[in-house]
Design a protein around this motif. Structure first.
Motif, PDB file in Angstrom:
ATOM      1  N   LEU A   1     -88.866  60.175  88.863  1.00  6.75           N
ATOM      2  CA  LEU A   1     -87.557  60.762  89.645  1.00  6.75           C
ATOM      3  C   LEU A   1     -88.304  60.776  90.945  1.00  6.75           C
ATOM      4  CD1 LEU A   1     -86.596  63.061  86.548  1.00  6.75           C
ATOM      5  CD2 LEU A   1     -85.450  61.198  88.041  1.00  6.75           C
ATOM      6  N   TYR A   2     -89.285  61.071  91.187  1.00  7.50           N
ATOM      7  CA  TYR A   2     -89.382  61.812  92.415  1.00  7.50           C
ATOM      8  C   TYR A   2     -89.735  60.525  93.754  1.00  7.50           C
ATOM      9  CZ  TYR A   2     -92.831  63.392  96.378  1.00  7.50           C
ATOM     10  OH  TYR A   2     -93.565  63.604  97.654  1.00  7.50           O
ATOM     11  N   MET A   3     -90.039  59.230  93.043  1.00  9.88           N
ATOM     12  CA  MET A   3     -90.182  58.343  93.631  1.00  9.88           C
ATOM     13  C   MET A   3     -89.392  57.415  93.779  1.00  9.88           C
ATOM     14  SD  MET A   3     -92.921  56.160  92.169  1.00  9.88           S
ATOM     15  CE  MET A   3     -94.258  56.929  90.705  1.00  9.88           C
ATOM     16  N   GLU A   4     -88.388  57.615  92.486  1.00  2.65           N
ATOM     17  CA  GLU A   4     -86.771  56.857  93.314  1.00  2.65           C
ATOM     18  C   GLU A   4     -86.269  58.200  93.988  1.00  2.65           C
ATOM     19  OE1 GLU A   4     -86.254  54.520  88.830  1.00  2.65           O
ATOM     20  OE2 GLU A   4     -84.106  55.661  90.343  1.00  2.65           O
TER      21      GLU A   4
ATOM     22  N   GLY B   1     -87.260  54.308  84.853  1.00  5.14           N
ATOM     23  CA  GLY B   1     -86.186  53.944  85.452  1.00  5.14           C
ATOM     24  C   GLY B   1     -85.754  53.194  85.928  1.00  5.14           C
ATOM     25  N   CYS B   2     -86.029  52.817  87.225  1.00  5.28           N
ATOM     26  CA  CYS B   2     -86.109  51.584  88.351  1.00  5.28           C
ATOM     27  C   CYS B   2     -87.597  51.568  88.400  1.00  5.28           C
ATOM     28  CB  CYS B   2     -85.412  52.053  89.275  1.00  5.28           C
ATOM     29  SG  CYS B   2     -83.217  51.314  89.273  1.00  5.28           S
TER      30      CYS B   2
ATOM     31  N   ILE C   1     -81.454  64.433  95.940  1.00  2.37           N
ATOM     32  CA  ILE C   1     -81.281  63.672  95.292  1.00  2.37           C
ATOM     33  C   ILE C   1     -80.282  63.857  93.930  1.00  2.37           C
ATOM     34  CG2 ILE C   1     -81.643  60.790  94.584  1.00  2.37           C
ATOM     35  CD1 ILE C   1     -81.708  61.378  97.563  1.00  2.37           C
ATOM     36  N   TYR C   2     -81.188  64.184  92.877  1.00  2.00           N
ATOM     37  CA  TYR C   2     -80.146  64.286  91.469  1.00  2.00           C
ATOM     38  C   TYR C   2     -79.664  65.644  91.580  1.00  2.00           C
ATOM     39  CZ  TYR C   2     -83.378  60.777  90.873  1.00  2.00           C
ATOM     40  OH  TYR C   2     -83.403  59.059  91.512  1.00  2.00           O
ATOM     41  N   GLY C   3     -80.107  66.758  92.216  1.00  6.39           N
ATOM     42  CA  GLY C   3     -80.057  67.987  91.863  1.00  6.39           C
ATOM     43  C   GLY C   3     -80.431  68.783  90.733  1.00  6.39           C
ATOM     44  N   CYS C   4     -80.867  70.115  90.509  1.00  9.66           N
ATOM     45  CA  CYS C   4     -81.134  70.868  89.736  1.00  9.66           C
ATOM     46  C   CYS C   4     -80.825  71.129  88.473  1.00  9.66           C
ATOM     47  CB  CYS C   4     -81.724  72.128  90.170  1.00  9.66           C
ATOM     48  SG  CYS C   4     -83.095  73.385  89.497  1.00  9.66           S
ATOM     49  N   SER C   5     -80.038  71.039  88.219  1.00  9.20           N
ATOM     50  CA  SER C   5     -79.281  70.916  87.175  1.00  9.20           C
ATOM     51  C   SER C   5     -79.537  69.901  86.289  1.00  9.20           C
ATOM     52  CB  SER C   5     -78.136  71.922  86.373  1.00  9.20           C
ATOM     53  OG  SER C   5     -77.172  70.971  86.693  1.00  9.20           O
ATOM     54  N   ASN C   6     -79.279  68.991  87.100  1.00 11.48           N
ATOM     55  CA  ASN C   6     -79.439  67.686  86.011  1.00 11.48           C
ATOM     56  C   ASN C   6     -80.953  67.208  86.142  1.00 11.48           C
ATOM     57  OD1 ASN C   6     -76.410  66.965  86.421  1.00 11.48           O
ATOM     58  ND2 ASN C   6     -76.945  65.618  88.546  1.00 11.48           N
ATOM     59  N   VAL C   7     -81.709  67.883  86.218  1.00 11.98           N
ATOM     60  CA  VAL C   7     -83.369  67.019  86.111  1.00 11.98           C
ATOM     61  C   VAL C   7     -83.466  67.838  85.272  1.00 11.98           C
ATOM     62  CG1 VAL C   7     -85.606  67.707  87.517  1.00 11.98           C
ATOM     63  CG2 VAL C   7     -84.098  66.736  88.946  1.00 11.98           C
TER      64      VAL C   7
END
Lengths: 149, 180
Positions: free
Chosen positions: A65-68, B85-86, A40-46
């Protein structure tokens, strides 16, 4: 050492350095966790997000982040936002219900006090205006402005 | 409402941001109009352009606008609250729902007590209670499924809509910022 790689470095097929930013939060025994977040987010964004926050907050950030990410994988259109919308709706409905019940209690309190004051068996004449005396303000429909159709 | 910036020879917000030519079949153009640059900037910062493109290709065309709007919402929430976040918003809302439901349960119990009291002291005047419930249930407020006439028979927790809390830690809620 290959066996010591975190899930992120395993997935990216690279060495896992001692100061790897991902390794505390993506253990090798839970590859699904990194897979979801990466998808969902990509490695570099995380990596960038983690770098920009204090170390003591990173574990919680990765958890959320994992939940979303999981919500988004399950529901690619709405993700977790559908849940937020439903919770707002539920809050609005419950508030309306509460207002109604409180209004009924007020009505009954008045009924009881009227009976106690008048001590009369036939109260039709005096009670005919009771209902009209009550004006209630309900929470406005747009009190919770998030709508998803 | 979808904007088709390519028809005006003006690049969409995504292509402007990415500094590339906005093609007629640009997947971003209908959902990232040039007059809303921040929307794409946020989505790009959190999800990245290629992930958004992949996601849009996974959903049906008529769902893409909603998908973009929900991604934009999540991105904004994450930018304002990088840690929660959310999930922070969800946690706060769930606690509010639980608190309100408890208050409703207690109020329903009080209502039952008053109804019983009224039945004892005004046995011939049930029709006034019915008149009150009819007034409160008919177009006097938000529609809650016409349940007012059966309030007394209703299970106290039947209005509940519980989600298991995704977050077991005791969040203070301080990290939550109102998104709108």
């Amino acid at each position: 050492m290959i066996s010591g790689r975190c899930a992120a470095c395993k997935s990216q097929r690279r060495k896992c350095p001692p100061d790897c930013i991902f390794s505390p939060y993506f253990p090798p025994n839970d590859p699904q966790r990194f897979a979801c977040v990466h998808r969902i987010y990509g490695c570099s964004n995380v990596g960038k997000m983690l770098q920009q926050m204090p170390v003591q907050m990173r574990a919680q950030a990765v958890d959320t982040l994992y939940m979303e990410a999981r919500w988004r994988i399950e529901d690619p259109v709405y993700g977790c936002v559908k849940l937020i919308s439903q919770l707002h709706q539920n809050l609005g409905d419950t508030e309306s219900e509460l207002a109604k019940v409180k209004a009924l209690i007020a009505f009954h309190k008045l009924q009881i006090s009227q009976v106690n004051e008048l001590h009369q068996p036939n109260l039709d004449a005096s009670q005919s205006n009771i209902v009209e005396q009550f004006q209630f303000d309900y929470p406005a429909q747009n009190h919770y402005p998030w709508f998803i159709n | 409402m979808m904007a088709s910036s390519s028809s005006y020879n003006s690049p969409c917000a995504a292509c402007k941001f990415l500094r590339r030519k906005c093609m007629p079949d640009c997947i971003f153009a209908p959902y990232f109009p040039p007059e809303e640059p921040q929307k794409f900037a946020n989505v790009h910062k959190i999800f990245g352009a290629s992930n958004v493109s992949k996601l849009l290709n996974e959903v049906l065309p008529h769902q893409r606008e909603d998908a973009v709007n929900s991604l934009a919402y999540e991105a904004e929430a994450r930018i304002k609250d990088p840690v929660y976040g959310c999930v922070g918003a969800i946690s706060v809302l769930q606690r509010q729902v639980i608190r309100l439901q408890k208050e409703l349960d207690a109020t329903n119990a009080e209502m039952i007590r008053y109804t019983n009291t009224c039945t004892e002291i005004i046995p011939t005047h049930h029709h006034h209670h019915d008149a009150a419930t009819r007034m409160l249930g008919n177009n006097e407020g938000p529609d809650v499924g016409g349940s007012s006439s059966s309030l007394l028979a209703q299970s106290p927790s039947s209005a509940a809509f519980y989600y298991p809390s995704p977050w077991n830690n005791d969040l203070s809620g301080d990290a939550f910022h109102h998104i709108h």
